[in-house]
Motif scaffolding. Structure first.
Motif, PDB file in Angstrom:
ATOM      1  N   THR A  16      69.685  93.479  -8.752  1.00 50.55           N
ATOM      2  CA  THR A  16      70.437  94.439  -7.949  1.00 50.55           C
ATOM      3  C   THR A  16      71.862  94.607  -8.448  1.00 50.55           C
ATOM      4  O   THR A  16      72.408  95.714  -8.439  1.00 50.55           O
ATOM      5  N   SER A  19      71.871  96.504 -11.816  1.00 51.10           N
ATOM      6  CA  SER A  19      71.609  97.936 -11.658  1.00 51.10           C
ATOM      7  C   SER A  19      72.876  98.713 -11.330  1.00 51.10           C
ATOM      8  O   SER A  19      72.945  99.924 -11.555  1.00 51.10           O
ATOM      9  N   LYS A  20      73.895  98.012 -10.819  1.00 49.05           N
ATOM     10  CA  LYS A  20      75.140  98.687 -10.461  1.00 49.05           C
ATOM     11  C   LYS A  20      76.235  98.522 -11.513  1.00 49.05           C
ATOM     12  O   LYS A  20      77.103  99.395 -11.638  1.00 49.05           O
ATOM     13  N   THR A 169      86.017  95.517   3.277  1.00 45.91           N
ATOM     14  CA  THR A 169      85.391  96.710   2.703  1.00 45.91           C
ATOM     15  C   THR A 169      86.422  97.754   2.270  1.00 45.91           C
ATOM     16  O   THR A 169      86.119  98.644   1.485  1.00 45.91           O
ATOM     17  N   LYS A 209      80.935  94.008  -3.248  1.00 47.36           N
ATOM     18  CA  LYS A 209      81.324  95.408  -3.422  1.00 47.36           C
ATOM     19  C   LYS A 209      81.753  95.612  -4.864  1.00 47.36           C
ATOM     20  O   LYS A 209      82.529  94.823  -5.403  1.00 47.36           O
ATOM     21  N   ASP A 219      78.426 104.634  -8.466  1.00 52.56           N
ATOM     22  CA  ASP A 219      78.133 105.518  -7.345  1.00 52.56           C
ATOM     23  C   ASP A 219      78.993 105.062  -6.167  1.00 52.56           C
ATOM     24  O   ASP A 219      78.738 104.018  -5.563  1.00 52.56           O
ATOM     25  N   TYR A 220      80.030 105.814  -5.854  1.00 51.39           N
ATOM     26  CA  TYR A 220      80.963 105.405  -4.808  1.00 51.39           C
ATOM     27  C   TYR A 220      80.337 105.457  -3.413  1.00 51.39           C
ATOM     28  O   TYR A 220      80.928 104.949  -2.456  1.00 51.39           O
ATOM     29  N   ASN A 221      79.175 106.017  -3.298  1.00 57.03           N
ATOM     30  CA  ASN A 221      78.452 106.010  -2.023  1.00 57.03           C
ATOM     31  C   ASN A 221      77.449 104.864  -1.943  1.00 57.03           C
ATOM     32  O   ASN A 221      76.775 104.703  -0.928  1.00 57.03           O
ATOM     33  N   ASP A 222      77.347 104.098  -3.018  1.00 59.17           N
ATOM     34  CA  ASP A 222      76.384 102.992  -3.048  1.00 59.17           C
ATOM     35  C   ASP A 222      76.994 101.823  -3.826  1.00 59.17           C
ATOM     36  O   ASP A 222      76.595 101.522  -4.940  1.00 59.17           O
ATOM     37  N   ARG A 223      77.974 101.180  -3.218  1.00 54.02           N
ATOM     38  CA  ARG A 223      78.767 100.162  -3.919  1.00 54.02           C
ATOM     39  C   ARG A 223      78.498  98.741  -3.427  1.00 54.02           C
ATOM     40  O   ARG A 223      79.078  97.792  -3.945  1.00 54.02           O
ATOM     41  N   TYR A 224      77.632  98.585  -2.433  1.00 47.56           N
ATOM     42  CA  TYR A 224      77.465  97.280  -1.807  1.00 47.56           C
ATOM     43  C   TYR A 224      76.110  96.652  -2.115  1.00 47.56           C
ATOM     44  O   TYR A 224      75.095  97.342  -2.231  1.00 47.56           O
ATOM     45  N   ILE A 225      76.127  95.319  -2.229  1.00 52.32           N
ATOM     46  CA  ILE A 225      74.900  94.555  -2.451  1.00 52.32           C
ATOM     47  C   ILE A 225      74.893  93.401  -1.459  1.00 52.32           C
ATOM     48  O   ILE A 225      75.915  92.760  -1.231  1.00 52.32           O
TER      49      ILE A 225
END
Length: 241
Positions: A16, A19-20, A169, A209, A219-225
Motif C-alpha cells: 500500500t 503504491s503511493k 492531518t 500521510k 494523488d492529493y485526494n488519496d494520501r492516507y494509509i
C-alpha cells in the motif's frame, strides 16, 4: 518499458505504501516525521526490517543504545534479528559530518542498500536555521554520493505558541523542524500518527500521510494509509498479522 529509476526502486515491504510513493530510490532522501511517541521511529524501523530480510541496511541511531535498538528491531521482526542483514554504528557522539565515514565503513563491511538515520534534529541541536539548511543539503549529497536511499526521521515544528492544537492531518512538509530546506531537499516525505483521521488515538492502528514523493504521482485526494499496530510491529490490514 520500465525506466532505470523504476527498476532501482526498493520496496518498503508494504504494498500500500509502495503504491503511493513508488518505493525508495537510490540517491533519494526519505523523511519520516511525526509527533512525539506517535510511531515515526517504529515506521522507519519496520521498513528497515522489511528491507533487511533481503538486503543490507545500516541503521544509525543517536537516541538509543544497541540494546534498546535491537529490542525494537526484534519487536518488529517476530522476536529475532538473526535473519536480518543489518549493521548498527558503534559510535554515538557524532555530528552530521561523521555520517559519510560511517556509511563508507559500513559499505566496506557489506552490501548496504539503505541507510536509516534516527534522527535529524539530534544532529542539529544548537544550530541556526542556516546551519540546519547546510546539514540538510549535506544529507542529500550523501544519498547521491553513496547512490542509495537515506531514510531520515525528523521532528515536527511546534505550532504557534508551542501548543499542538492542529490536527496531524493538517500537517504539511513545512512543519518539519528545520524547516523549508529539509522539505525542499528531500525526495519523499511521510508523516506517521497513532491518531486516526478524527484525531483520536487508535491503539490498534497507525496512520501514514504522504506529503511528497518524486517517484510517483501524488494523488492529493488519496494520501492516507492505515496499518495494523501490534506493539510497534506494523502490518498491512489485509495481510495476516
Amino acid at each position: 518499458e520500465v525506466s532505470d529509476t523504476e527498476a532501482t526502486l526498493i520496496s518498503t515491504g508494504y504494498t500500500t505504501l509502495d503504491s503511493k510513493i513508488g518505493g525508495l530510490g537510490n540517491g533519494h532522501v526519505i523523511l519520516i516525521g511525526g509527533e512525539t511517541s506517535n510511531g515515526k521511529s517504529a515506521l522507519a524501523t519496520n521498513i528497515a526490517v522489511n528491507i533487511a530480510k533481503n538486503m543490507g541496511v545500516l541503521f544509525i541511531t543517536l537516541e538509543m543504545q544497541d540494546v534498546e535498538l535491537k529490542k525494537r528491531l526484534k519487536l518488529a521482526n517476530n522476536g529475532t534479528i538473526d535473519d536480518l542483514d543489518i549493521l548498527l554504528q558503534k559510535k554515538f557522539r557524532i555530528t552530521y559530518k561523521d555520517i559519510n565515514g560511517i556509511i563508507t565503513n559500513a559499505k566496506e563491511m557489506g552490501d548496504v542498500k539503505l541507510v536509516v538515520l534516527d534522527y535529524l534534529q539530534y544532529l542539529g541541536r544548537g544550530m541556526s536555521l542556516q546551519e540546519v539548511a547546510i546539514m540538510s543539503k549535506e544529507i542529500k549529497t550523501l544519498a547521491l554520493t553513496h547512490d542509495l536511499p537515506l531514510m531520515v526521521i525528523v521532528s515536527l515544528r511546534k505550532s504557534e505558541g508551542g501548543k499542538a492544537k492542529r490536527q496531524w492531518t493538517d500537517i504539511e512538509i513545512e512543519d518539519f523542524m528545520g524547516t523549508g530546506s529539509i522539505g525542499y531537499d528531500c525526495d519523499t516525505a511521510l508523516i506517521a500518527s497513532r491518531k486516526g483521521l478524527t484525531g483520536e488515538f487508535d491503539p490498534e492502528h497507525i496512520f501514514v500521510k504522504v506529503l511528497k514523493t518524486r517517484n510517483h504521482a501524488l494523488d492529493y485526494n488519496d494520501r492516507y494509509i492505515e496499518f495494523a499496530w501490534h506493539n510497534t510491529r506494523i502490518t498491512e490490514e489485509w495481510k495476516s498479522a
